[in-house]
Write a protein that holds these residues in place. Structure first.
Motif, PDB file in Angstrom:
ATOM      1  N   GLU A   7       0.971  -1.207   0.100  1.00  0.00           N
ATOM      2  CA  GLU A   7      -0.059  -0.016   0.033  1.00  0.00           C
ATOM      3  C   GLU A   7       0.679   1.194   0.051  1.00  0.00           C
ATOM      4  O   GLU A   7       0.581   2.130  -0.674  1.00  0.00           O
ATOM      5  CB  GLU A   7      -0.886  -0.041   1.164  1.00  0.00           C
ATOM      6  CG  GLU A   7      -1.828   1.229   1.307  1.00  0.00           C
ATOM      7  CD  GLU A   7      -2.629   1.108   2.460  1.00  0.00           C
ATOM      8  OE1 GLU A   7      -2.471   2.015   3.267  1.00  0.00           O
ATOM      9  OE2 GLU A   7      -3.275   0.307   2.713  1.00  0.00           O
ATOM     10  N   HIS A   8       1.918   1.274   0.817  1.00  0.00           N
ATOM     11  CA  HIS A   8       2.780   2.448   1.012  1.00  0.00           C
ATOM     12  C   HIS A   8       3.598   2.404  -0.539  1.00  0.00           C
ATOM     13  O   HIS A   8       3.623   3.622  -1.050  1.00  0.00           O
ATOM     14  CB  HIS A   8       3.939   2.274   2.066  1.00  0.00           C
ATOM     15  CG  HIS A   8       4.668   3.333   2.403  1.00  0.00           C
ATOM     16  ND1 HIS A   8       5.507   3.348   3.386  1.00  0.00           N
ATOM     17  CD2 HIS A   8       4.858   4.503   1.888  1.00  0.00           C
ATOM     18  CE1 HIS A   8       5.828   4.570   3.525  1.00  0.00           C
ATOM     19  NE2 HIS A   8       5.611   5.245   2.401  1.00  0.00           N
ATOM     20  N   ALA A   9       3.963   1.676  -1.129  1.00  0.00           N
ATOM     21  CA  ALA A   9       4.615   1.582  -2.478  1.00  0.00           C
ATOM     22  C   ALA A   9       3.571   2.243  -3.692  1.00  0.00           C
ATOM     23  O   ALA A   9       3.864   3.200  -4.311  1.00  0.00           O
ATOM     24  CB  ALA A   9       5.225   0.278  -2.804  1.00  0.00           C
ATOM     25  N   LYS A  26       1.541  11.835   4.033  1.00  0.00           N
ATOM     26  CA  LYS A  26       2.637  12.281   3.469  1.00  0.00           C
ATOM     27  C   LYS A  26       3.611  11.218   2.891  1.00  0.00           C
ATOM     28  O   LYS A  26       3.946  10.564   3.696  1.00  0.00           O
ATOM     29  CB  LYS A  26       3.452  13.191   4.595  1.00  0.00           C
ATOM     30  CG  LYS A  26       2.634  14.461   5.040  1.00  0.00           C
ATOM     31  CD  LYS A  26       3.746  15.326   5.982  1.00  0.00           C
ATOM     32  CE  LYS A  26       2.627  16.393   6.330  1.00  0.00           C
ATOM     33  NZ  LYS A  26       3.703  17.372   7.317  1.00  0.00           N
ATOM     34  N   HIS A  27       3.877  11.602   1.665  1.00  0.00           N
ATOM     35  CA  HIS A  27       4.745  10.636   1.017  1.00  0.00           C
ATOM     36  C   HIS A  27       6.118  11.048   0.824  1.00  0.00           C
ATOM     37  O   HIS A  27       6.238  11.736  -0.225  1.00  0.00           O
ATOM     38  CB  HIS A  27       4.149  10.035  -0.242  1.00  0.00           C
ATOM     39  CG  HIS A  27       2.748   9.546  -0.021  1.00  0.00           C
ATOM     40  ND1 HIS A  27       1.740  10.169  -0.318  1.00  0.00           N
ATOM     41  CD2 HIS A  27       2.345   8.220   0.305  1.00  0.00           C
ATOM     42  CE1 HIS A  27       0.545   9.293   0.060  1.00  0.00           C
ATOM     43  NE2 HIS A  27       1.169   8.041   0.514  1.00  0.00           N
ATOM     44  N   ARG A  28       6.864  10.442   1.680  1.00  0.00           N
ATOM     45  CA  ARG A  28       8.586  10.920   1.349  1.00  0.00           C
ATOM     46  C   ARG A  28       9.069   9.552   1.166  1.00  0.00           C
ATOM     47  O   ARG A  28       9.003   8.389   1.885  1.00  0.00           O
ATOM     48  CB  ARG A  28       9.007  11.416   2.586  1.00  0.00           C
ATOM     49  CG  ARG A  28       8.401  12.995   2.623  1.00  0.00           C
ATOM     50  CD  ARG A  28       9.270  13.864   3.518  1.00  0.00           C
ATOM     51  NE  ARG A  28       8.626  15.349   3.145  1.00  0.00           N
ATOM     52  CZ  ARG A  28       7.928  15.866   4.073  1.00  0.00           C
ATOM     53  NH1 ARG A  28       7.549  15.066   5.223  1.00  0.00           N
ATOM     54  NH2 ARG A  28       7.708  17.066   3.901  1.00  0.00           N
ATOM     55  N   GLU A  29       9.814   9.366   0.257  1.00  0.00           N
ATOM     56  CA  GLU A  29      10.636   8.260  -0.344  1.00  0.00           C
ATOM     57  C   GLU A  29      11.400   7.709   0.970  1.00  0.00           C
ATOM     58  O   GLU A  29      11.407   6.458   1.107  1.00  0.00           O
ATOM     59  CB  GLU A  29      11.425   8.620  -1.620  1.00  0.00           C
ATOM     60  CG  GLU A  29      12.043   7.279  -2.253  1.00  0.00           C
ATOM     61  CD  GLU A  29      12.358   7.592  -3.483  1.00  0.00           C
ATOM     62  OE1 GLU A  29      11.964   6.838  -4.374  1.00  0.00           O
ATOM     63  OE2 GLU A  29      13.457   8.263  -3.782  1.00  0.00           O
ATOM     64  N   HIS A  30      12.259   8.405   1.770  1.00  0.00           N
ATOM     65  CA  HIS A  30      13.003   7.888   2.683  1.00  0.00           C
ATOM     66  C   HIS A  30      12.098   6.934   3.476  1.00  0.00           C
ATOM     67  O   HIS A  30      12.716   6.254   4.212  1.00  0.00           O
ATOM     68  CB  HIS A  30      13.885   8.742   3.316  1.00  0.00           C
ATOM     69  CG  HIS A  30      13.093  10.021   3.945  1.00  0.00           C
ATOM     70  ND1 HIS A  30      12.659  11.279   3.426  1.00  0.00           N
ATOM     71  CD2 HIS A  30      13.144  10.107   5.383  1.00  0.00           C
ATOM     72  CE1 HIS A  30      12.364  11.894   4.418  1.00  0.00           C
ATOM     73  NE2 HIS A  30      12.493  11.259   5.595  1.00  0.00           N
ATOM     74  N   GLN A  59       5.548   0.513 -11.781  1.00  0.00           N
ATOM     75  CA  GLN A  59       6.096   1.544 -11.749  1.00  0.00           C
ATOM     76  C   GLN A  59       6.952   1.929 -10.669  1.00  0.00           C
ATOM     77  O   GLN A  59       7.629   2.848 -10.236  1.00  0.00           O
ATOM     78  CB  GLN A  59       5.052   2.612 -11.596  1.00  0.00           C
ATOM     79  CG  GLN A  59       4.243   2.760 -12.993  1.00  0.00           C
ATOM     80  CD  GLN A  59       3.222   3.643 -12.886  1.00  0.00           C
ATOM     81  OE1 GLN A  59       3.450   4.876 -12.547  1.00  0.00           O
ATOM     82  NE2 GLN A  59       1.691   3.369 -13.286  1.00  0.00           N
ATOM     83  N   LEU A  60       7.656   0.758  -9.906  1.00  0.00           N
ATOM     84  CA  LEU A  60       8.771   0.763  -9.069  1.00  0.00           C
ATOM     85  C   LEU A  60       9.915   1.177  -9.761  1.00  0.00           C
ATOM     86  O   LEU A  60      10.172   0.656 -10.711  1.00  0.00           O
ATOM     87  CB  LEU A  60       8.951  -0.564  -8.268  1.00  0.00           C
ATOM     88  CG  LEU A  60       7.691  -1.076  -7.392  1.00  0.00           C
ATOM     89  CD1 LEU A  60       8.089  -2.264  -6.824  1.00  0.00           C
ATOM     90  CD2 LEU A  60       7.401   0.005  -6.192  1.00  0.00           C
TER      91      LEU A  60
END
Length: 118
Positions: A7-9, A26-30, A59-60
């Motif tokens: 879900e996060h990905a 909030k979506h931050r890659e780290h 799309q990863l």
């Protein structure tokens, strides 16, 4: 917090197989990379297989796929099928990693033949 790594990905990178879920996080890659780093192999494989079921799609980012397979193989170092799956991913996105993919394939073959001594 997202309920699963998948879900996060999906929220962060999207999903070409189904519409994005509504999410107010909030979506931050780290943050995702941190969650990926400490996920167990089953969670990681579920994410890879759901978001990129045919390896060539999804799309990863390539570096996320490579990291995910590396983490899975660290947790399950003696599974030839996983080594081959990781090698297939590396060959698809190479040629920078062709030598690593070939080594994984060779080790998978050796494990299946009972010859692995590493």
């Amino acid at each position: 917090m997202h309920s699963t790594l998948t879900e996060h990905a999906r929220c962060l990178y999207g999903d070409e197989h189904r519409p994005p879920a509504e999410c107010d996080q909030k979506h931050r890659e780290h943050y995702f990379v941190e969650e990926l780093t400490f996920a167990d192999a089953d969670e990681i494989l579920a994410m890879l297989r759901e978001l990129s079921p045919h390896v060539v799609d999804g799309q990863l980012p390539v570096w996320i796929r490579n990291l995910a397979y590396r983490l899975v193989l660290l947790q399950r170092p003696d599974e030839p099928a996983l080594m081959r799956e990781a090698a297939e991913n590396l060959w698809l996105h190479g040629p920078d990693w062709d030598d690593i993919a070939a080594a994984l394939q060779k080790r998978a073959d050796a494990l299946e033949a009972g010859l692995d001594t590493v």
